[in-house]
Design a protein around this motif. Sequence first.
Motif, PDB file in Angstrom:
ATOM      1  N   PHE A 108      11.277  21.245 120.966  1.00 62.56           N
ATOM      2  CA  PHE A 108      10.283  20.286 122.087  1.00 62.56           C
ATOM      3  C   PHE A 108      10.149  20.674 123.274  1.00 62.56           C
ATOM      4  O   PHE A 108       9.911  20.484 123.638  1.00 62.56           O
ATOM      5  CB  PHE A 108       9.928  19.129 121.090  1.00 62.56           C
ATOM      6  N   LEU A 109      12.142  20.702 123.901  1.00 61.65           N
ATOM      7  CA  LEU A 109      12.313  20.378 124.914  1.00 61.65           C
ATOM      8  C   LEU A 109      11.837  21.502 125.823  1.00 61.65           C
ATOM      9  O   LEU A 109      11.171  21.138 126.855  1.00 61.65           O
ATOM     10  CB  LEU A 109      14.028  20.186 125.270  1.00 61.65           C
ATOM     11  N   ALA A 110      11.843  23.078 125.318  1.00 60.42           N
ATOM     12  CA  ALA A 110      11.439  23.657 126.174  1.00 60.42           C
ATOM     13  C   ALA A 110      10.140  23.960 126.648  1.00 60.42           C
ATOM     14  O   ALA A 110       9.085  24.339 127.529  1.00 60.42           O
ATOM     15  CB  ALA A 110      11.696  24.844 125.202  1.00 60.42           C
ATOM     16  N   CYS A 111       9.466  23.249 125.914  1.00 61.45           N
ATOM     17  CA  CYS A 111       7.885  23.133 126.239  1.00 61.45           C
ATOM     18  C   CYS A 111       7.814  21.416 127.195  1.00 61.45           C
ATOM     19  O   CYS A 111       6.673  21.926 128.270  1.00 61.45           O
ATOM     20  CB  CYS A 111       7.080  22.684 124.980  1.00 61.45           C
ATOM     21  N   THR A 112       8.130  20.725 126.601  1.00 58.31           N
ATOM     22  CA  THR A 112       7.913  19.827 128.027  1.00 58.31           C
ATOM     23  C   THR A 112       8.199  19.926 129.059  1.00 58.31           C
ATOM     24  O   THR A 112       7.702  19.840 129.645  1.00 58.31           O
ATOM     25  CB  THR A 112       8.943  18.333 127.330  1.00 58.31           C
ATOM     26  N   GLU A 113       9.540  20.920 129.354  1.00 55.22           N
ATOM     27  CA  GLU A 113       9.902  21.453 130.512  1.00 55.22           C
ATOM     28  C   GLU A 113       9.218  22.364 131.504  1.00 55.22           C
ATOM     29  O   GLU A 113       9.270  22.231 132.324  1.00 55.22           O
ATOM     30  CB  GLU A 113      11.523  21.325 130.343  1.00 55.22           C
ATOM     31  N   ALA A 115       6.132  21.472 131.260  1.00 51.98           N
ATOM     32  CA  ALA A 115       4.505  21.151 130.908  1.00 51.98           C
ATOM     33  C   ALA A 115       4.092  21.764 130.217  1.00 51.98           C
ATOM     34  O   ALA A 115       1.863  21.887 130.100  1.00 51.98           O
ATOM     35  CB  ALA A 115       4.465  21.277 132.720  1.00 51.98           C
ATOM     36  N   VAL A 116       4.077  22.205 128.815  1.00 50.44           N
ATOM     37  CA  VAL A 116       3.281  22.413 128.107  1.00 50.44           C
ATOM     38  C   VAL A 116       2.642  21.634 127.062  1.00 50.44           C
ATOM     39  O   VAL A 116       4.386  21.406 126.513  1.00 50.44           O
ATOM     40  CB  VAL A 116       3.708  23.526 127.047  1.00 50.44           C
ATOM     41  N   PRO A 117       2.147  20.853 126.523  1.00 48.81           N
ATOM     42  CA  PRO A 117       1.292  19.816 125.772  1.00 48.81           C
ATOM     43  C   PRO A 117       2.214  20.559 124.310  1.00 48.81           C
ATOM     44  O   PRO A 117       2.466  21.627 123.682  1.00 48.81           O
ATOM     45  CB  PRO A 117       0.137  19.515 125.518  1.00 48.81           C
ATOM     46  N   VAL A 118       2.982  19.769 123.364  1.00 46.01           N
ATOM     47  CA  VAL A 118       3.341  19.929 122.194  1.00 46.01           C
ATOM     48  C   VAL A 118       3.291  18.738 121.436  1.00 46.01           C
ATOM     49  O   VAL A 118       3.367  17.585 121.268  1.00 46.01           O
ATOM     50  CB  VAL A 118       5.407  20.177 122.429  1.00 46.01           C
ATOM     51  N   ARG A 119       3.065  19.318 119.883  1.00 46.87           N
ATOM     52  CA  ARG A 119       3.010  17.941 119.295  1.00 46.87           C
ATOM     53  C   ARG A 119       3.982  18.162 117.987  1.00 46.87           C
ATOM     54  O   ARG A 119       3.862  19.671 117.332  1.00 46.87           O
ATOM     55  CB  ARG A 119       1.517  18.561 118.752  1.00 46.87           C
ATOM     56  N   VAL A 120       4.269  17.621 117.306  1.00 44.33           N
ATOM     57  CA  VAL A 120       5.239  17.525 116.147  1.00 44.33           C
ATOM     58  C   VAL A 120       4.503  17.446 114.665  1.00 44.33           C
ATOM     59  O   VAL A 120       4.046  16.501 114.796  1.00 44.33           O
ATOM     60  CB  VAL A 120       6.674  16.721 116.522  1.00 44.33           C
ATOM     61  N   ILE A 121       4.203  18.374 113.619  1.00 47.23           N
ATOM     62  CA  ILE A 121       3.896  17.993 112.486  1.00 47.23           C
ATOM     63  C   ILE A 121       5.149  18.063 111.228  1.00 47.23           C
ATOM     64  O   ILE A 121       5.853  18.996 111.392  1.00 47.23           O
ATOM     65  CB  ILE A 121       2.711  18.773 111.631  1.00 47.23           C
ATOM     66  N   PRO A 122       5.829  17.060 111.175  1.00 47.01           N
ATOM     67  CA  PRO A 122       7.259  16.939 110.289  1.00 47.01           C
ATOM     68  C   PRO A 122       7.050  17.597 108.641  1.00 47.01           C
ATOM     69  O   PRO A 122       5.357  18.037 108.258  1.00 47.01           O
ATOM     70  CB  PRO A 122       7.509  15.525 110.001  1.00 47.01           C
ATOM     71  N   GLY A 123       8.425  18.422 108.202  1.00 44.22           N
ATOM     72  CA  GLY A 123       7.489  19.190 107.538  1.00 44.22           C
ATOM     73  C   GLY A 123       8.600  18.009 105.874  1.00 44.22           C
ATOM     74  O   GLY A 123       8.947  17.108 106.070  1.00 44.22           O
TER      75      GLY A 123
END
Length: 257
Positions: A108-113, A115-123
């Motif tokens: 998640f942090l790699a994407c946000t750093e 500037a890539v939009p990222v969505r979490v879909i929990p399992g």
Amino acid sequence: MGSLAPLLPGTVALVGGGPGDAGLMTVAGRAAVEQADVLLVDHLAPKEALAWARPDALVVDVAKLPRGAFTPQERINDLLVEHARSGRRVVRLKGGDGFVFGRGMEEFLACTEAAVPVRVIPGVTSSVAVPALGGIPVTHRGVVQGFSVISGHVPPGHPASTLDYGALARSGTTLIVLMGVATLPEITEALLRNGLDPATPAAVIARGGHPDQQVVSGSVADIAVRAAQVGPPAITVIGEVASFAAAADANVTEEVI
């Protein structure tokens, strides 16, 4: 953005695949797989879920096998960002929930750093679901009021271990050990050394959620010996609730099937 909203180009979805059977994935997780241009797939992700992917989707194996093939986490992070920046819909598919010993936050942090939009879909996390599939509740009214989930990937006393086994032995909670197949003898010895009653029930559930699921039951004093032939993935449950394994359905036995 809602978890069932369309996965937009240039977006990463971090999807938890649940505890084994693809039927235990969430609806949102399946929808993301169906929309993906690229899927980065872990060893424990439900492979049957790949049947939902588009025929033209790129599937990349980024497995981390115990003492085997290994894709560095940094490389996985780079792949997420590279494919998203190319305008692709990217799904990172893992087993269980990626935020429980799954390095989900690192991704998640790699994407946000970047500037890539990222969505979490929990399992559905295997730490709770796999014991349930083996007939073991992690809590039970009148028996135990909490549970502790730990990683056993390093043994007690290892410089990388941050766990207080004395506190765990005294906690009065169900103890759930993930990634502890190889270190189970050391873990149980540390708990006994710190005062846990040797008669405390224990069980190991291997390949939970799969047709060849195995359950071995015993006590904390002998579970490491009883489960010596069990390989990963497996989860160990230590506590009074583990005694329910003996009363569960035909999938639960006192010896390895």
